[in-house]
Design a protein around this motif. Structure first.
Motif, PDB file in Angstrom:
ATOM      1  N   TRP A 143       2.149   1.894  -3.481  1.00 21.59           N
ATOM      2  CA  TRP A 143       1.104   2.434  -4.345  1.00 21.59           C
ATOM      3  C   TRP A 143       0.822   3.899  -4.051  1.00 21.59           C
ATOM      4  O   TRP A 143       0.555   4.693  -4.959  1.00 21.59           O
ATOM      5  CB  TRP A 143      -0.169   1.616  -4.214  1.00 21.59           C
ATOM      6  CG  TRP A 143      -1.327   2.187  -4.983  1.00 21.59           C
ATOM      7  CD1 TRP A 143      -2.427   2.815  -4.490  1.00 21.59           C
ATOM      8  CD2 TRP A 143      -1.489   2.203  -6.412  1.00 21.59           C
ATOM      9  NE1 TRP A 143      -3.259   3.220  -5.502  1.00 21.59           N
ATOM     10  CE2 TRP A 143      -2.707   2.847  -6.696  1.00 21.59           C
ATOM     11  CE3 TRP A 143      -0.711   1.726  -7.461  1.00 21.59           C
ATOM     12  CZ2 TRP A 143      -3.173   3.033  -7.984  1.00 21.59           C
ATOM     13  CZ3 TRP A 143      -1.179   1.922  -8.767  1.00 21.59           C
ATOM     14  CH2 TRP A 143      -2.396   2.555  -9.016  1.00 21.59           C
ATOM     15  N   ARG A 144       0.909   4.293  -2.795  1.00 18.92           N
ATOM     16  CA  ARG A 144       0.603   5.672  -2.430  1.00 18.92           C
ATOM     17  C   ARG A 144       1.687   6.656  -2.845  1.00 18.92           C
ATOM     18  O   ARG A 144       1.415   7.836  -3.029  1.00 18.92           O
ATOM     19  CB  ARG A 144       0.392   5.774  -0.910  1.00 18.92           C
ATOM     20  CG  ARG A 144      -0.923   5.160  -0.439  1.00 18.92           C
ATOM     21  CD  ARG A 144      -1.068   5.302   1.065  1.00 18.92           C
ATOM     22  NE  ARG A 144      -2.358   4.790   1.532  1.00 18.92           N
ATOM     23  CZ  ARG A 144      -2.722   4.745   2.805  1.00 18.92           C
ATOM     24  NH1 ARG A 144      -1.872   5.170   3.748  1.00 18.92           N
ATOM     25  NH2 ARG A 144      -3.904   4.283   3.145  1.00 18.92           N
ATOM     26  N   LYS A 167       3.902   4.658  -7.966  1.00 22.65           N
ATOM     27  CA  LYS A 167       2.942   4.710  -9.071  1.00 22.65           C
ATOM     28  C   LYS A 167       3.666   4.696 -10.415  1.00 22.65           C
ATOM     29  O   LYS A 167       3.217   4.058 -11.376  1.00 22.65           O
ATOM     30  CB  LYS A 167       2.068   5.959  -8.952  1.00 22.65           C
ATOM     31  CG  LYS A 167       1.094   5.926  -7.786  1.00 22.65           C
ATOM     32  CD  LYS A 167       0.231   7.160  -7.771  1.00 22.65           C
ATOM     33  CE  LYS A 167      -0.609   7.212  -6.503  1.00 22.65           C
ATOM     34  NZ  LYS A 167      -1.564   6.094  -6.420  1.00 22.65           N
ATOM     35  N   ARG A 184       0.822  -1.199   0.000  1.00 17.98           N
ATOM     36  CA  ARG A 184       0.000   0.000   0.000  1.00 17.98           C
ATOM     37  C   ARG A 184       0.864   1.259   0.000  1.00 17.98           C
ATOM     38  O   ARG A 184       0.539   2.260  -0.645  1.00 17.98           O
ATOM     39  CB  ARG A 184      -0.918   0.004   1.230  1.00 17.98           C
ATOM     40  CG  ARG A 184      -1.899   1.171   1.275  1.00 17.98           C
ATOM     41  CD  ARG A 184      -2.842   1.057   2.449  1.00 17.98           C
ATOM     42  NE  ARG A 184      -3.662  -0.139   2.336  1.00 17.98           N
ATOM     43  CZ  ARG A 184      -4.568  -0.478   3.258  1.00 17.98           C
ATOM     44  NH1 ARG A 184      -4.725   0.257   4.362  1.00 17.98           N
ATOM     45  NH2 ARG A 184      -5.293  -1.570   3.083  1.00 17.98           N
TER      46      ARG A 184
END
Length: 221
Positions: free
Chosen positions: A5-6, A11, A2
């Motif tokens: 991804w943040r 990304k 997570r």
């Protein structure tokens, strides 16, 4: 996961990895398409073989549906990451630059609209050559005849042609953008990457478009 991804770097890494996955699929798909020049028996046999990969562990057609699910996941992650990165970039720069860089803006617009065009094309392509819903022939097990039927129509050629041109531009800009995002495109490497991206984009575009051209000119019929 997570936390990756943040983050902006995470990304960008997701976009690069999913882009590489989709690019590998496109190369394999293009090479498979070229088997149509060996005639209906071989092309239909190739299409049947794809549906039997993994047998007897996997049932008929399961491999292709697993592949489609994996590609769909890659497409969604790629698109969502691109959208969120764009939002972050705009939020970080609420006031536009006084002098816009034309080349950068062109590449950005190409990537954005190319992605939208390709996403819409994937839906049409599945309805055309997977389910046969919009295919003039649309018969299971007759992949060669279905392809010929599609490119025997003006709209089939138009949709496919626009999508493949968008694909070429997307690949050309995407390869360099991914390398820049991951810090791999130094001053020396950028020219080589640009040439590689252009060459790969031209090869893919030509490789995909040669099939409808062959049908239109009756080389494949």
């Amino acid at each position: 996961m997570r936390l990756v991804w943040r983050s902006t770097v995470g990304k960008k890494a997701v976009m690069a990895v999913t882009g590489a996955v989709m690019l590998a699929y496109l190369v394999a798909h293009m090479l498979g398409n070229l088997k149509i020049f060996f005639g209906p028996e071989e092309f239909n046999g190739y299409a049947h073989w794809l549906r039997t990969i993994g047998a007897p562990v996997l049932h008929h057609g399961w491999f292709l549906w697993l592949l489609r699910a994996g590609l769909l996941t890659a497409v969604v992650l790629h698109g969502v990451a691109a959208y969120q990165l764009t939002r972050r970039a705009r939020a970080a720069r609420p006031v536009r630059y006084a002098h816009r860089r034309a080349r950068t803006d062109y590449a950005t617009r190409t990537m954005r609209w190319g992605g939208v065009i390709l996403a819409l094309f994937v839906v049409w392509h599945l309805l055309d050559l997977t389910t046969g819903t919009v295919n003039p022939h649309g018969r299971p097990g007759q992949s060669y005849q279905n392809v010929v039927a599609t490119f025997g129509t003006w709209y089939g050629n138009a949709v496919y042609g626009v999508a493949m041109l968008a694909l070429g531009l997307h690949v050309r800009h995407g390869l360099l953008a991914a390398a820049r995002s991951l810090g791999l495109a130094g001053a020396r490497a950028e020219r080589a990457l640009r040439a590689t991206g252009t060459g790969l984009a031209l090869a893919l575009t030509a490789g995909f478009l040669v099939v409808p051209v062959a049908v239109m000119t009756k080389v494949v019929s």
